[in-house]
Design an enzyme around this catalytic site. Structure first.
Site, PDB file in Angstrom:
ATOM      1  N   SER A   1      -0.879   7.611  13.950  1.00  0.00           N
ATOM      2  CA  SER A   1      -1.601   7.185  12.757  1.00  0.00           C
ATOM      3  C   SER A   1      -2.915   7.957  12.716  1.00  0.00           C
ATOM      4  O   SER A   1      -3.721   7.865  13.630  1.00  0.00           O
ATOM      5  CB  SER A   1      -1.848   5.675  12.860  1.00  0.00           C
ATOM      6  OG  SER A   1      -2.704   5.254  11.841  1.00  0.00           O
TER       7      SER A   1
ATOM      8  N   LYS B   1       1.441   9.466  10.102  1.00  0.00           N
ATOM      9  CA  LYS B   1       1.015   8.472   9.103  1.00  0.00           C
ATOM     10  C   LYS B   1      -0.433   8.755   8.759  1.00  0.00           C
ATOM     11  O   LYS B   1      -1.278   8.863   9.652  1.00  0.00           O
ATOM     12  CB  LYS B   1       1.184   7.074   9.697  1.00  0.00           C
ATOM     13  CG  LYS B   1       0.377   5.974   9.045  1.00  0.00           C
ATOM     14  CD  LYS B   1       0.850   4.624   9.533  1.00  0.00           C
ATOM     15  CE  LYS B   1      -0.302   3.681   9.809  1.00  0.00           C
ATOM     16  NZ  LYS B   1       0.159   2.381  10.323  1.00  0.00           N
TER      17      LYS B   1
ATOM     18  N   LYS C   1      -3.856   7.560   6.925  1.00  0.00           N
ATOM     19  CA  LYS C   1      -4.609   6.475   6.298  1.00  0.00           C
ATOM     20  C   LYS C   1      -5.126   7.013   4.972  1.00  0.00           C
ATOM     21  O   LYS C   1      -5.625   8.155   4.919  1.00  0.00           O
ATOM     22  CB  LYS C   1      -5.778   6.074   7.192  1.00  0.00           C
ATOM     23  CG  LYS C   1      -5.335   5.403   8.479  1.00  0.00           C
ATOM     24  CD  LYS C   1      -4.776   4.031   8.173  1.00  0.00           C
ATOM     25  CE  LYS C   1      -4.493   3.257   9.439  1.00  0.00           C
ATOM     26  NZ  LYS C   1      -3.963   1.921   9.132  1.00  0.00           N
TER      27      LYS C   1
ATOM     28  N   ASP D   1      -0.725   4.806   4.791  1.00  0.00           N
ATOM     29  CA  ASP D   1      -1.095   3.399   4.966  1.00  0.00           C
ATOM     30  C   ASP D   1      -2.413   3.158   4.240  1.00  0.00           C
ATOM     31  O   ASP D   1      -3.431   3.769   4.565  1.00  0.00           O
ATOM     32  CB  ASP D   1      -1.246   3.089   6.467  1.00  0.00           C
ATOM     33  CG  ASP D   1      -1.500   1.610   6.729  1.00  0.00           C
ATOM     34  OD1 ASP D   1      -1.600   0.827   5.767  1.00  0.00           O
ATOM     35  OD2 ASP D   1      -1.602   1.229   7.922  1.00  0.00           O
TER      36      ASP D   1
ATOM     37  N   GLU E   1       2.645   2.142   3.169  1.00  0.00           N
ATOM     38  CA  GLU E   1       2.395   0.893   3.897  1.00  0.00           C
ATOM     39  C   GLU E   1       1.255   0.114   3.246  1.00  0.00           C
ATOM     40  O   GLU E   1       0.194   0.669   2.966  1.00  0.00           O
ATOM     41  CB  GLU E   1       2.038   1.274   5.349  1.00  0.00           C
ATOM     42  CG  GLU E   1       1.889   0.108   6.304  1.00  0.00           C
ATOM     43  CD  GLU E   1       1.608   0.589   7.733  1.00  0.00           C
ATOM     44  OE1 GLU E   1       1.903   1.758   8.058  1.00  0.00           O
ATOM     45  OE2 GLU E   1       1.080  -0.202   8.523  1.00  0.00           O
TER      46      GLU E   1
ATOM     47  N   ASP F   1       2.692  -4.677   6.102  1.00  0.00           N
ATOM     48  CA  ASP F   1       2.056  -4.879   7.407  1.00  0.00           C
ATOM     49  C   ASP F   1       1.268  -6.196   7.318  1.00  0.00           C
ATOM     50  O   ASP F   1       1.788  -7.266   7.674  1.00  0.00           O
ATOM     51  CB  ASP F   1       1.167  -3.655   7.712  1.00  0.00           C
ATOM     52  CG  ASP F   1       0.330  -3.780   8.976  1.00  0.00           C
ATOM     53  OD1 ASP F   1       0.398  -4.822   9.643  1.00  0.00           O
ATOM     54  OD2 ASP F   1      -0.414  -2.830   9.312  1.00  0.00           O
TER      55      ASP F   1
ATOM     56  N   LYS G   1       3.954  -6.003  14.091  1.00  0.00           N
ATOM     57  CA  LYS G   1       2.906  -6.023  15.121  1.00  0.00           C
ATOM     58  C   LYS G   1       3.004  -7.399  15.742  1.00  0.00           C
ATOM     59  O   LYS G   1       2.770  -8.402  15.056  1.00  0.00           O
ATOM     60  CB  LYS G   1       1.525  -5.850  14.482  1.00  0.00           C
ATOM     61  CG  LYS G   1       1.260  -4.464  13.940  1.00  0.00           C
ATOM     62  CD  LYS G   1      -0.102  -4.380  13.275  1.00  0.00           C
ATOM     63  CE  LYS G   1      -0.329  -2.974  12.761  1.00  0.00           C
ATOM     64  NZ  LYS G   1      -1.425  -2.914  11.782  1.00  0.00           N
TER      65      LYS G   1
ATOM     66  N   GLY H   1       0.713  -0.650  15.488  1.00  0.00           N
ATOM     67  CA  GLY H   1      -0.230  -0.630  16.603  1.00  0.00           C
ATOM     68  C   GLY H   1      -1.592  -1.101  16.152  1.00  0.00           C
ATOM     69  O   GLY H   1      -1.905  -1.089  14.951  1.00  0.00           O
TER      70      GLY H   1
HETATM   71  O1  SMG Z   1      -2.424   1.736  17.413  1.00  0.00           O
HETATM   72  O2  SMG Z   1      -2.321   3.821  16.849  1.00  0.00           O
HETATM   73  C1  SMG Z   1      -2.610   2.658  16.611  1.00  0.00           C
HETATM   74  C2  SMG Z   1      -3.222   2.335  15.268  1.00  0.00           C
HETATM   75  C3  SMG Z   1      -2.206   2.268  14.200  1.00  0.00           C
HETATM   76  O3  SMG Z   1      -2.939   2.608  11.983  1.00  0.00           O
HETATM   77  C4  SMG Z   1      -2.789   1.833  12.881  1.00  0.00           C
HETATM   78  N1  SMG Z   1      -3.104   0.541  12.762  1.00  0.00           N
HETATM   79  O4  SMG Z   1      -2.896  -0.987   9.553  1.00  0.00           O
HETATM   80  O5  SMG Z   1      -1.375  -0.159  10.778  1.00  0.00           O
HETATM   81  C5  SMG Z   1      -2.556  -0.409  10.586  1.00  0.00           C
HETATM   82  C6  SMG Z   1      -3.650  -0.012  11.556  1.00  0.00           C
HETATM   83  C7  SMG Z   1      -4.503  -1.187  11.905  1.00  0.00           C
HETATM   84  C8  SMG Z   1      -5.587  -0.907  12.877  1.00  0.00           C
HETATM   85  S1  SMG Z   1      -7.053  -0.534  12.096  1.00  0.00           S
HETATM   86  C9  SMG Z   1      -8.269  -0.649  13.344  1.00  0.00           C
HETATM   87 MG    MG Z   2      -0.926  -0.820   8.618  1.00  0.00          MG
END
Ligand code: SMG
Ligand code: MG
Length: 370
Positions: free
Chosen positions: A136, A162, A164, A189, A214, A239, A263, A291
């Site tokens: 991510s 992925k 953001k 995401d 996402e 999510d 998760k 994650g």
């Molecule tokens: O664990 O590599 C990881 C992070 C994956 O993008 C990730 N998590 O919305 O999926 C999600 C985000 C939430 C964490 S934001 C601090």
């Molecule tokens: Mg997410």
């Protein structure tokens, strides 16, 4: 059946190798609660996935600490002899707070499995011994920096990227990454940063052949996700909106998503996570393992879960080097084929190194039966 003797809470902080920015904020270090549960038979570990602020969900570290200390732990002590499968019902007098609850469900399960000498993966029903990894990628300062970061992760072997995204830079950034990498599995995401009125953005993203989008809309807007899904080709993955197996069933039946991010911490722990997996499987919807930038404790937990059969897409569990220069546990190293091994030792198969744990600990509190 076993009795819980004590629960030791640690608030820990570890610097991230690079800042991680989402549509709701930026982190430069990982700060979380680790619980060490000691039973009559063994010791187990659970990592709480809440963060410093209640931005991803309503839970946050200081709140989770008080929730565990003042309500959840006393209920477990009062329950006497216990097994992991009963923990959620003992804690059900508290509404919500899945992340705080998951910490204890998982730690008690870890202790129970260690006492039996059984791995978490085998207990959950794992069907593979390696898990395909994605990464991510946070919102970068510029498109050039983003392209460089993506190229670096692909060179390491990650099987899915992925991105953001946030309003304003979305289409340009995703288009640039797609143009540079026409063949890769690519997803985005939004962490709930958009509204249904932004539908034109999603129609533009449809052109990039994304694996999924996402959590585009607000976490409570499952109905609006169903309206959006009707209008776009790309699969929506939920999510934040999915807090339980019942939520997953409702969202899928409503047509609000065609993929589910699991998760375990967001749904109250490993046992509810397995139920989410089973519901999605029954409805023929693929899931993948999300994650929360976990330390090696939480990531080993996630790897066991991701070995279940309906985890059909590469997840967000990346190698240690993507997060930390120095983790609490031995580093998880990505193989050149972009996979990580599923831990096969008793319980989650790893333990925090006492020296590293001490170095990372900001605060400790030991909870015992009054
Ligand atoms: O664990 O590599 C990881 C992070 C994956 O993008 C990730 N998590 O919305 O999926 C999600 C985000 C939430 C964490 S934001 C601090
Ligand atoms: Mg997410």
């Amino acid at each position: 059946m076993t009795r819980i003797r004590s629960i030791e809470l640690h608030l820990i902080a570890i610097p991230l190798v690079r800042p991680f920015r989402t549509s709701f904020g930026e982190s430069t270090e990982k700060v979380c609660i680790l619980a060490r549960v000691e039973t009559d038979d063994a010791v187990g570990w659970g990592e709480c996935v809440s963060d410093v602020e209640p931005s991803f969900s309503e839970e946050w570290n200081e709140g989770a600490w008080l929730m565990i200390r003042d309500l959840l732990a006393p209920a477990l002590f009062a329950a006497g002899d216990l097994e992991a499968e009963l923990v959620a019902s003992v804690l059900s007098f508290v509404r919500g707070h899945p992340m705080a609850k998951a910490t204890l469900v998982n730690a008690v399960l870890d202790a129970e499995l260690r006492a039996q000498g059984r791995s978490l993966a085998s207990y959950l029903g794992a069907v593979r011994d390696r898990v395909e990894c994605g990464v991510s990628v946070g919102i970068a300062p510029s498109t050039d920096v983003l392209l460089e970061q993506v190229a670096g992760y692909l060179a390491e072997g990650y099987r899915r990227i992925k991105l953001k995204i946030e309003p304003g830079t979305d289409v340009e950034r995703v288009g640039a990454v797609r143009e540079a990498n026409p063949e890769i599995l690519l997803s985005v995401d939004a962490n709930a940063a958009y509204r249904l009125a932004d539908i034109a953005v999603f129609k533009q993203l449809d052109a990039f052949g994304l694996l999924m989008i996402e959590q585009p809309l607000h976490h409570e807007d499952v109905w609006e996700h169903s309206l959006l899904q009707r209008e776009i080709r790309t699969d929506i993955c939920l999510d934040e909106s999915i807090r339980s197996a019942a939520d997953a069933r409702a969202a899928i039946e409503l047509g609000a998503c065609r993929i589910v991010n699991i998760k375990q911490g967001r749904v109250g722990g490993l046992l509810e996570a397995r139920r989410v997996h089973d519901v999605a499987s029954e409805l023929d919807v693929p899931v993948w393992c999300g994650g929360m930038l976990e330390t090696g404790v939480g990531r080993s937990t996630n790897l066991a879960l991701a070995a279940l059969p309906n985890f059909r897409l590469p997840g967000d569990t990346s190698a240690t080097s993507r997060y930390f220069a120095d983790d609490l546990t031995e580093p998880l190293v990505l193989a050149p084929d972009g996979t990580l091994p599923v831990p096969d030792g008793p319980g989650i198969g790893v333990e925090p190194d006492p020296r590293r744990l001490e170095a990372a600990t900001l605060r400790t509190e030991v909870l015992e039966k009054e």
